[in-house]
Design a protein around this motif. Structure first.
Motif, PDB file in Angstrom:
ATOM      1  N   ALA A 275     -53.812  27.120  12.360  1.00  0.00           N
ATOM      2  CA  ALA A 275     -53.996  27.228  13.815  1.00  0.00           C
ATOM      3  C   ALA A 275     -53.703  28.654  14.280  1.00  0.00           C
ATOM      4  N   ILE A 276     -54.416  29.071  15.321  1.00  0.00           N
ATOM      5  CA  ILE A 276     -54.295  30.448  15.815  1.00  0.00           C
ATOM      6  C   ILE A 276     -53.769  30.451  17.247  1.00  0.00           C
ATOM      7  N   LYS A 277     -52.643  31.169  17.437  1.00  0.00           N
ATOM      8  CA  LYS A 277     -52.144  31.442  18.781  1.00  0.00           C
ATOM      9  C   LYS A 277     -52.510  32.876  19.137  1.00  0.00           C
ATOM     10  N   ILE A 278     -52.855  33.072  20.386  1.00  0.00           N
ATOM     11  CA  ILE A 278     -53.207  34.417  20.852  1.00  0.00           C
ATOM     12  C   ILE A 278     -52.262  34.803  21.986  1.00  0.00           C
ATOM     13  N   ILE A 288     -43.186  46.832  28.620  1.00  0.00           N
ATOM     14  CA  ILE A 288     -44.134  45.946  27.936  1.00  0.00           C
ATOM     15  C   ILE A 288     -43.904  44.518  28.422  1.00  0.00           C
ATOM     16  N   THR A 289     -44.984  43.819  28.736  1.00  0.00           N
ATOM     17  CA  THR A 289     -44.906  42.409  29.119  1.00  0.00           C
ATOM     18  C   THR A 289     -45.796  41.599  28.190  1.00  0.00           C
ATOM     19  N   GLY A 290     -45.582  40.288  28.153  1.00  0.00           N
ATOM     20  CA  GLY A 290     -46.411  39.455  27.282  1.00  0.00           C
ATOM     21  C   GLY A 290     -46.432  38.012  27.720  1.00  0.00           C
ATOM     22  N   LYS A 291     -47.503  37.304  27.342  1.00  0.00           N
ATOM     23  CA  LYS A 291     -47.576  35.863  27.564  1.00  0.00           C
ATOM     24  C   LYS A 291     -48.470  35.237  26.509  1.00  0.00           C
ATOM     25  N   GLN A 292     -48.219  33.980  26.226  1.00  0.00           N
ATOM     26  CA  GLN A 292     -49.006  33.255  25.228  1.00  0.00           C
ATOM     27  C   GLN A 292     -50.169  32.553  25.893  1.00  0.00           C
ATOM     28  N   ALA A 293     -51.356  32.665  25.287  1.00  0.00           N
ATOM     29  CA  ALA A 293     -52.513  31.925  25.802  1.00  0.00           C
ATOM     30  C   ALA A 293     -52.258  30.440  25.619  1.00  0.00           C
ATOM     31  N   PRO A 294     -52.480  29.619  26.654  1.00  0.00           N
ATOM     32  CA  PRO A 294     -52.257  28.174  26.519  1.00  0.00           C
ATOM     33  C   PRO A 294     -53.254  27.502  25.576  1.00  0.00           C
ATOM     34  N   SER A 295     -54.397  28.144  25.342  1.00  0.00           N
ATOM     35  CA  SER A 295     -55.397  27.593  24.429  1.00  0.00           C
ATOM     36  C   SER A 295     -55.091  28.022  22.995  1.00  0.00           C
ATOM     37  N   VAL A 296     -54.836  27.060  22.114  1.00  0.00           N
ATOM     38  CA  VAL A 296     -54.583  27.319  20.696  1.00  0.00           C
ATOM     39  C   VAL A 296     -55.820  26.905  19.914  1.00  0.00           C
ATOM     40  N   ILE A 297     -56.322  27.798  19.067  1.00  0.00           N
ATOM     41  CA  ILE A 297     -57.531  27.518  18.278  1.00  0.00           C
ATOM     42  C   ILE A 297     -57.135  26.765  17.011  1.00  0.00           C
ATOM     43  N   SER A 298     -57.803  25.668  16.718  1.00  0.00           N
ATOM     44  CA  SER A 298     -57.371  24.804  15.606  1.00  0.00           C
ATOM     45  C   SER A 298     -57.450  25.480  14.243  1.00  0.00           C
TER      46      SER A 298
END
Length: 391
Positions: A275-278, A288-298
């Protein structure tokens, strides 16, 4: 008295240099990455994953011509179930494997495009963590016919071989071409597959990923000096999973200056194998700021642990993010990726008819795709077909 004045001047210069050097390294500290939950986009309509070949292929005439190729290669999208985004990639430039003083340019890990310039990140040797950047002036190369099939297509490689054999007396034409190539200084690069242009500030960036610890370092690179001018050290703490972000190797920027990182995960309670998190982030001044995309690619386009992820890229015109592996790539709309509305129908799937090793995919300001492949080193281009995707 004159000697004393010179000595004082030298000391002043050294102090100034030391101040500049220390100012170029910024310790950002801990960056809290916002997490808005996640859901997995199951790519049940995707084509079968591409596995790493038993042996990588070579360009058709690379060996028989002793690297002096004159006929451009063309690779088309394979007609397979699930493939819904079609490209035709054709060689733009055959790039040299050696240069002045026999300097090897063969181990290319990533590339970037800025205006008329093509940048490639070259490792001194495989897995060395040391490398340098080579800049090519495409305007000059095109004027001299290197982007077309024919005898001129081999001239970069021809110059490289002449240099390797100790022949530095070039014809007027070859001299013009040689001046289109600038080799930067060697520095600590890490793996090197993350060279990327930030269209917002016009600088190049890359990870200095020399290990897989929580400690991350990103380099800001002057596109004219083609060397690092600033580094940011930090850790990324995911507030949702209560863990640090690790395994950072890829990097790409959108037109607004946001950067993106792809992380591949093994099987876990919440995620399937591969699975891929972006993650999306910003660099503003020393913050620097950051956030995780709620859509995870299988899963990625390549089979997890059987095919290597080779990089990511972003088309600034269509605002789509590309995930590259050998022989294939996925793409997706960034707005849907980041707002949590991404579906499998939004994905673009491409598999190309070749078993050559892919190293990077990048785009120019007009949305043209550039694919870098090895054996021998060359960059191919294709118009991006996206006006809509049909599954």
């Amino acid at each position: 008295m004159r000697k004393k004045t010179i000595l004082i001047l030298l000391i002043t210069i050294c102090i100034a240099f030391a101040m500049i050097s220390s100012a170029s390294a910024v310790d950002v500290g801990k960056v809290n990455v916002k997490s808005f939950g996640s859901y997995t986009v199951n790519l049940t309509n995707a084509p079968d994953a591409v596995k790493k070949p038993t042996s990588y292929g070579r360009s058709v005439k690379f060996v028989s011509s002793k690297s002096q190729e004159t006929v451009k290669n063309t690779y088309n999208t394979r007609n397979l179930k699930g493939v819904n985004a079609r490209y035709t990639f054709k060689t733009t430039y055959f790039l040299p494997s050696v240069w002045k003083k026999g300097k090897s340019l063969g181990t290319v890990e990533s590339s970037a495009i800025k205006g008329n310039y093509l940048y490639t990140l070259v490792l001194v040797k495989h897995n060395s963590n040391k490398g340098f950047i080579v800049r090519y002036n495409m305007k000059i190369l095109n004027k001299e016919g290197l982007n077309k099939s024919g005898d001129s297509a081999k001239n970069l490689r021809r110059i490289g071989m002449l240099y390797k054999n100790g022949n530095t007396k070039l014809s007027a034409k070859l001299t013009r071409i040689a001046k289109a190539v600038k080799v930067g200084p060697t520095f600590t690069t890490g793996h090197g597959q993350s060279l990327s242009l930030n269209p917002k500030d016009g600088n190049l960036y890359m990870w200095q990923d020399t290990g897989s610890s929580d400690n991350l370092k990103i380099l800001k690179i002057d596109p004219n000096k083609i060397k690092p001018v600033k580094s940011y050290s930090f850790k990324m703490w995911n507030t949702g999973s209560n863990s640090y972000v690790r395994g950072v190797h890829d990097l790409a920027f959108d037109k607004d200056g946001n950067f993106y990182v792809e992380i591949v995960y093994g099987a876990s309670k919440n995620l399937p194998t591969g699975a891929i998190k972006i993650y999306q982030g910003t660099i503003t001044g020393n913050k620097i700021t950051g956030k995780q995309a709620p859509s995870v690619i299988s899963r990625g386009p390549g089979a997890y642990k059987k095919s290597v992820g080779q990089g990511i890229g972003i088309n600034p015109v269509t605002n789509r993010l590309f995930i590259l592996t050998d022989g294939a790539f996925y793409s997706m709309p960034i707005n849907k990726l980041m707002d949590g509305t991404l579906t499998k129908e939004d994905m673009g799937y491409t598999i190309l008819g070749t078993v050559r090793e892919f190293e990077s995919i990048t785009f120019d300001s007009k949305g043209t795709a550039y694919l870098f492949v090895l054996r021998g080193s060359e960059i191919l281009q294709s118009k991006d077909p996206y006006v809509g995707i049909t599954s």
